[in-house]
Scaffold this motif. Structure first.
Motif, short mmCIF file in Angstrom:
data_model
loop_
_atom_site.label_atom_id
_atom_site.label_comp_id
_atom_site.label_asym_id
_atom_site.label_seq_id
_atom_site.Cartn_x
_atom_site.Cartn_y
_atom_site.Cartn_z
N ASP A 368 45.24 49.53 4.30
CA ASP A 368 44.88 50.57 3.35
C ASP A 368 45.83 51.77 3.47
N ARG A 369 46.15 52.13 4.72
CA ARG A 369 47.05 53.27 4.91
C ARG A 369 48.44 52.97 4.36
N ILE A 370 48.91 51.72 4.63
CA ILE A 370 50.22 51.35 4.11
C ILE A 370 50.20 51.34 2.59
N ALA A 371 49.12 50.78 2.02
CA ALA A 371 49.02 50.74 0.56
C ALA A 371 48.98 52.15 -0.02
N ARG A 372 48.24 53.04 0.64
CA ARG A 372 48.15 54.42 0.15
C ARG A 372 49.50 55.11 0.23
N ASP A 373 50.20 54.90 1.35
CA ASP A 373 51.52 55.52 1.49
C ASP A 373 52.50 54.96 0.46
N LEU A 374 52.42 53.64 0.26
CA LEU A 374 53.32 53.05 -0.75
C LEU A 374 53.03 53.63 -2.13
N HIS A 375 51.73 53.77 -2.43
CA HIS A 375 51.38 54.28 -3.75
C HIS A 375 51.74 55.75 -3.91
N ASP A 376 51.41 56.55 -2.88
CA ASP A 376 51.58 58.00 -3.01
C ASP A 376 53.01 58.45 -2.76
N LEU A 377 53.75 57.69 -1.97
CA LEU A 377 55.10 58.14 -1.61
C LEU A 377 56.19 57.27 -2.23
N ALA A 378 56.17 55.98 -1.89
CA ALA A 378 57.28 55.12 -2.32
C ALA A 378 57.34 54.98 -3.83
N ILE A 379 56.17 54.64 -4.44
CA ILE A 379 56.19 54.40 -5.90
C ILE A 379 56.56 55.68 -6.65
N GLN A 380 56.01 56.81 -6.20
CA GLN A 380 56.31 58.06 -6.90
C GLN A 380 57.79 58.41 -6.80
N ARG A 381 58.37 58.19 -5.64
CA ARG A 381 59.80 58.50 -5.48
C ARG A 381 60.66 57.53 -6.27
N LEU A 382 60.27 56.24 -6.27
CA LEU A 382 61.02 55.28 -7.07
C LEU A 382 60.91 55.60 -8.56
N PHE A 383 59.69 55.98 -8.97
CA PHE A 383 59.51 56.33 -10.37
C PHE A 383 60.36 57.54 -10.74
N ALA A 384 60.37 58.54 -9.85
CA ALA A 384 61.18 59.73 -10.11
C ALA A 384 62.66 59.38 -10.15
#
Length: 570
Positions: A368-384
């Protein structure tokens, strides 16, 4: 005349002196026998000393001591004196307590006969048995309980046993009862100490964080050692009606028994698991109540199955112990500490399950923590980053460079989709209970036993219910059913082994047998279907013919299939 009268008196006096000396010698011999019998503390040695002393005291050529079994009607042990090992082997099975021997069991009083063959209860002798004539039987009582009987035959010199012989043996039997009682008390105290040490060892193993399999094997080993058993098994309940899986096996035939799935109906462990109480048998392999366990070795004799845990908690599994044929049956005195030890085994299973649950919870929380970090950090940065590249593309005049930026943006979009799919997989809850892969495989193996004629051996490793995706799990169950069906119809095998493992990023199912193998020109349409199933999920299917004969079929699939990359644009 006076001189003749004096000679007669002297002869009578000498006879009485000889008789007194003989009585004194016999009393001395009896006292020596009592001391000798009471000197031993090990029960088997005490019994041996008793029968040897009895034969010596009455000058009998043959002697025996029969221990009465729990049913109170037959003999569970029979120790002999005067017969060699070769003669005993030629005679065959030891007597069970019928005929004349049973007469002393049914009527526990001294029995003295001039000719044992003339008694109405005498059934004659088996082949190769030496002829016997005179007979003396005396019961041995331990605290008002008839423990067994002393049987003595053929007093040397061809004379009969007399009342003095009966009196001497009756006196010895009283001392023997005291010695047996002391030996049993000593044996019980020693056994209790060993149980306590075993419990302490298991507790230390649990607190040190040992794996479940190691703790179960330790429990089986200590139970086997303390009870003097030939083999020990711990079978745990599989979800639903999947039966009992032998998770730990020690002693004789351990390799063949490990991993078996035993049906609940028609097996001794199944009977104990259902009743929630100990179940005993004098002959495991010959008991008609437990015919469903077709792989019971014929040399196994007395056996006991004890549920793991107190009454009402028997669903955790069963501890099964079997002694060699001819060994004593399990008594009530042995069952009491064994039940306490089984409770310790249930605690071991409970702690191991709780530890596994805690590890799975920790794993899910980490996911869950990894999924949350991926969603909140990785995806947002990739999207940006994608938005920035897309904006920069409008400022690039060079067509080739603009196309490369567009492909980079598309790759980022695809990467975001992959990460989102991964997040979804990480957050998917475990498929537990009866629908888990582990339980479904155990049920399939248990159902195949009726078709194969014997239960296959099953071993499972890894986080099968956690790491194997639902689609792949469905393929595994379907492939297993097909392979077991093929083994039943075509292999003519006497042994089938199933191994399922989830490790190193893939799930591997292996089914091997000792059958006739697959002929070169045999039909392979079913195998082609299995190969197609493997390819459809990015896996593989292999067929091998070991040098030892039979067939080994391996089906494997990745735990996380890699999606295909999209074709480049432009």
């Amino acid at each position: 005349m006076p001189r003749m009268r004096l000679d007669e008196l002297l002869d009578e006096l000498q006879a009485r002196i000889d008789a007194a000396r003989g009585t004194r010698d016999r009393v001395h011999s009896l006292l020596e026998a009592v001391v000798s019998v009471g000197r031993e503390l090990e029960l088997s040695q005490v019994l041996r000393r008793i029968v040897e002393a009895a034969a010596l005291l009455v000058d009998a050529e043959y002697g025996a001591l029969g221990v009465i079994g729990p049913d109170g009607r037959t003999l569970s042990q029979f120790l002999t004196v005067g017969l060699t090992d070769e003669e005993t082997a030629e005679i065959g099975p030891l007597p069970a307590g019928h005929g004349l021997l049973g007469e002393v069991i049914r009527h526990p009083e001294p029995l003295r006969l001039a000719d044992l063959g003339a008694h109405t209860s005498s059934h004659g002798f088996p082949a190769h048995h030496p002829p016997m004539r005179s007979f003396l039987g005396v019961p041995i009582r331990v605290r008002e309980e008839v423990f067994g009987n002393l049987y003595l035959t053929d007093k040397r010199g061809g004379v009969e046993f007399d009342t003095e012989d009966e009196s001497v043996i009756s006196t010895l039997s009283v001392a023997a009862g005291v010695a047996i009682d002391n030996a049993r008390l000593y044996e019980g105290s020693q056994r209790q100490q060993r149980w306590l040490r075993a419990n302490a060892e298991i507790t230390r193993s649990l607190l040190s964080g040992s794996a479940r399999a190691e703790v179960l094997e330790l429990i089986a080993l200590r139970a086997q050692d303390i009870t003097g058993s030939r083999a020990a098994e711990i079978a745990t309940a599989v979800g639903g009606d999947g039966g009992l899986l032998v998770e730990a096996a020690t002693g004789a035939d351990a390799a063949r028994r490990q991993g078996l799935v035993l049906p609940v109906e028609g097996t001794q462990p199944g009977a104990a698991w259902t009743a929630g109480a100990p179940v005993t048998t004098p002959k495991a392999a010959a008991d008609p109540r437990y015919g469903a366990d077709v792989l019971l070795p014929g040399e196994w004799g007395p056996a006991v199955a004890v549920p793991l845990g107190s009454e009402g908690a028997s669903g955790r599994g069963v501890l099964f112990l079997a002694r060699a044929a001819g060994e004593p049956v399990f008594t009530d005195a042995e069952l009491e500490p064994l039940l306490a030890f089984a409770g310790q085994a249930a605690l071991a299973l409970e702690l191991a399950d709780r530890r596994r649950d805690a590890e799975q919870i920790a794993l899910l929380e980490e996911r869950d923590r990894i999924a949350r970090d991926l969603h909140d950090l990785a995806i947002q940065r990739l999207f940006a980053t994608g938005m920035t590249l897309q904006s920069a593309g409008r400022l690039v005049d060079h067509e080739d460079a603009a196309q490369r930026l567009t492909r980079a943006v598309d790759d980022l979009d695809e990467t975001i989709k992959i990460i989102r799919s991964t997040i979804f997989g990480l957050r998917t809850k475990d498929r537990d209970g009866d629908n888990g892969l582990r339980a479904r495989v155990a049920r399939a193996v248990g159902e195949a036993a009726a078709v194969l004629g014997h239960p296959p051996r099953l071993s499972m490793e890894g986080l099968l219910d956690t790491d194997v995706p639902a689609g792949v799990a469905d393929h595994v169950v379907a492939v297993l059913g097909e392979l077991l069906s093929n083994a039943a119809r075509h292999a003519h095998a006497t042994r089938v082994a199933v191994a399922l493992q989830a490790a190193s990023g893939e799930v591997v199912l292996t089914v091997s047998d000792d059958g006739v193998g697959i002929p070169p020109q045999g039909r392979r349409s079913g195998l082609a279907n299995l190969d197609e199933r493997a390819r459809s999920v990015g896996g593989a299917f292999e067929l091998e013919s070991p040098d030892t004969g039979g067939t080994r079929l391996t089906w494997r699939a990745p735990l996380r299939p890699v999606p295909a990359r999209p074709a480049p644009r432009g």
